[in-house]
Design a protein around this motif. Structure first.
Motif, mmCIF file in Angstrom:
data_model
loop_
_atom_site.group_PDB
_atom_site.id
_atom_site.type_symbol
_atom_site.label_atom_id
_atom_site.label_comp_id
_atom_site.label_asym_id
_atom_site.label_seq_id
_atom_site.Cartn_x
_atom_site.Cartn_y
_atom_site.Cartn_z
ATOM 1 N N GLN A 54 36.329 41.506 43.553
ATOM 2 C CA GLN A 54 37.055 42.387 42.632
ATOM 3 C C GLN A 54 37.995 43.311 43.392
ATOM 4 O OE1 GLN A 54 33.772 44.193 40.549
ATOM 5 N NE2 GLN A 54 33.829 42.692 38.898
ATOM 6 N N GLU A 55 37.520 43.828 44.527
ATOM 7 C CA GLU A 55 38.365 44.711 45.342
ATOM 8 C C GLU A 55 39.565 43.943 45.895
ATOM 9 O OE1 GLU A 55 39.948 47.965 47.136
ATOM 10 O OE2 GLU A 55 38.380 47.856 45.612
ATOM 11 N N LYS A 56 39.320 42.694 46.312
ATOM 12 C CA LYS A 56 40.416 41.862 46.811
ATOM 13 C C LYS A 56 41.431 41.602 45.693
ATOM 14 C CE LYS A 56 41.296 37.384 48.978
ATOM 15 N NZ LYS A 56 40.695 36.125 49.456
ATOM 16 N N LEU A 57 40.934 41.308 44.504
ATOM 17 C CA LEU A 57 41.809 41.078 43.362
ATOM 18 C C LEU A 57 42.602 42.334 43.014
ATOM 19 C CD1 LEU A 57 42.783 39.240 41.080
ATOM 20 C CD2 LEU A 57 40.786 39.957 39.754
ATOM 21 N N ARG A 58 41.901 43.492 43.031
ATOM 22 C CA ARG A 58 42.590 44.748 42.740
ATOM 23 C C ARG A 58 43.691 45.014 43.770
ATOM 24 N NH1 ARG A 58 43.687 49.149 44.516
ATOM 25 N NH2 ARG A 58 42.349 48.948 46.337
ATOM 26 N N ALA A 59 43.414 44.744 45.046
ATOM 27 C CA ALA A 59 44.411 44.949 46.097
ATOM 28 C C ALA A 59 45.597 44.007 45.903
ATOM 29 C CB ALA A 59 43.780 44.745 47.470
ATOM 30 N N GLU A 60 45.318 42.754 45.526
ATOM 31 C CA GLU A 60 46.392 41.791 45.281
ATOM 32 C C GLU A 60 47.256 42.230 44.096
ATOM 33 O OE1 GLU A 60 48.966 38.759 45.744
ATOM 34 O OE2 GLU A 60 47.401 39.344 47.153
ATOM 35 N N GLN A 61 46.607 42.705 43.044
ATOM 36 C CA GLN A 61 47.349 43.195 41.873
ATOM 37 C C GLN A 61 48.209 44.400 42.247
ATOM 38 O OE1 GLN A 61 44.056 43.849 39.200
ATOM 39 N NE2 GLN A 61 44.268 41.837 38.248
ATOM 40 N N GLU A 62 47.670 45.281 43.083
ATOM 41 C CA GLU A 62 48.432 46.455 43.516
ATOM 42 C C GLU A 62 49.629 46.032 44.374
ATOM 43 O OE1 GLU A 62 49.667 50.254 43.665
ATOM 44 O OE2 GLU A 62 48.038 49.486 42.428
ATOM 45 N N LYS A 63 49.428 45.022 45.209
ATOM 46 C CA LYS A 63 50.532 44.520 46.035
ATOM 47 C C LYS A 63 51.621 43.919 45.153
ATOM 48 C CE LYS A 63 51.537 41.087 49.593
ATOM 49 N NZ LYS A 63 50.998 39.973 50.387
ATOM 50 N N GLN A 64 51.205 43.112 44.150
ATOM 51 C CA GLN A 64 52.193 42.527 43.240
ATOM 52 C C GLN A 64 52.946 43.614 42.467
ATOM 53 O OE1 GLN A 64 49.963 39.790 40.836
ATOM 54 N NE2 GLN A 64 49.694 38.304 42.498
#
Length: 100
Positions: free
Chosen positions: A70-80
């Protein structure tokens, strides 16, 4: 040999019993069987508790893995999101590379 007061075959009385040289009562066969049954039951309960602990640890590890995903997904979403904002600013003529 000594006298022991207790219950045997549903009769409470004084019984002649064998004792060792240290004064410890030597158990009858039925008492030994009961003692072994209780020991086996305790071992069974300990094994079940260990199994539960292992299952709990497995669940905790799975939860930690999910949290990391979930943290990885959140970081990816923040990067996008940051990339979209940068693209929007560039489309508006803002040179974001100079402002960093």
């Amino acid at each position: 040999m000594g006298v022991w007061q207790g219950k045997k075959a549903e009769v409470t009385a004084y019984w002649l019993r064998w004792w060792d040289s240290s004064g410890n009562l030597l158990l009858w066969g039925s008492e030994l069987v009961e003692q072994e049954r209780q020991r086996a039951e305790q071992e069974k309960q300990l094994a079940e508790q260990e199994k539960l602990r292992a299952e709990q640890e497995k669940l905790r590890a799975e939860q930690e893995k999910l949290r990391a995903e979930q943290e990885k997904l959140r970081a990816e979403q923040e990067k996008q999101r940051a990339e979209r904002l940068a693209a929007k600013l560039r489309s508006l003529g803002v040179d974001i590379d100079d402002s960093l």
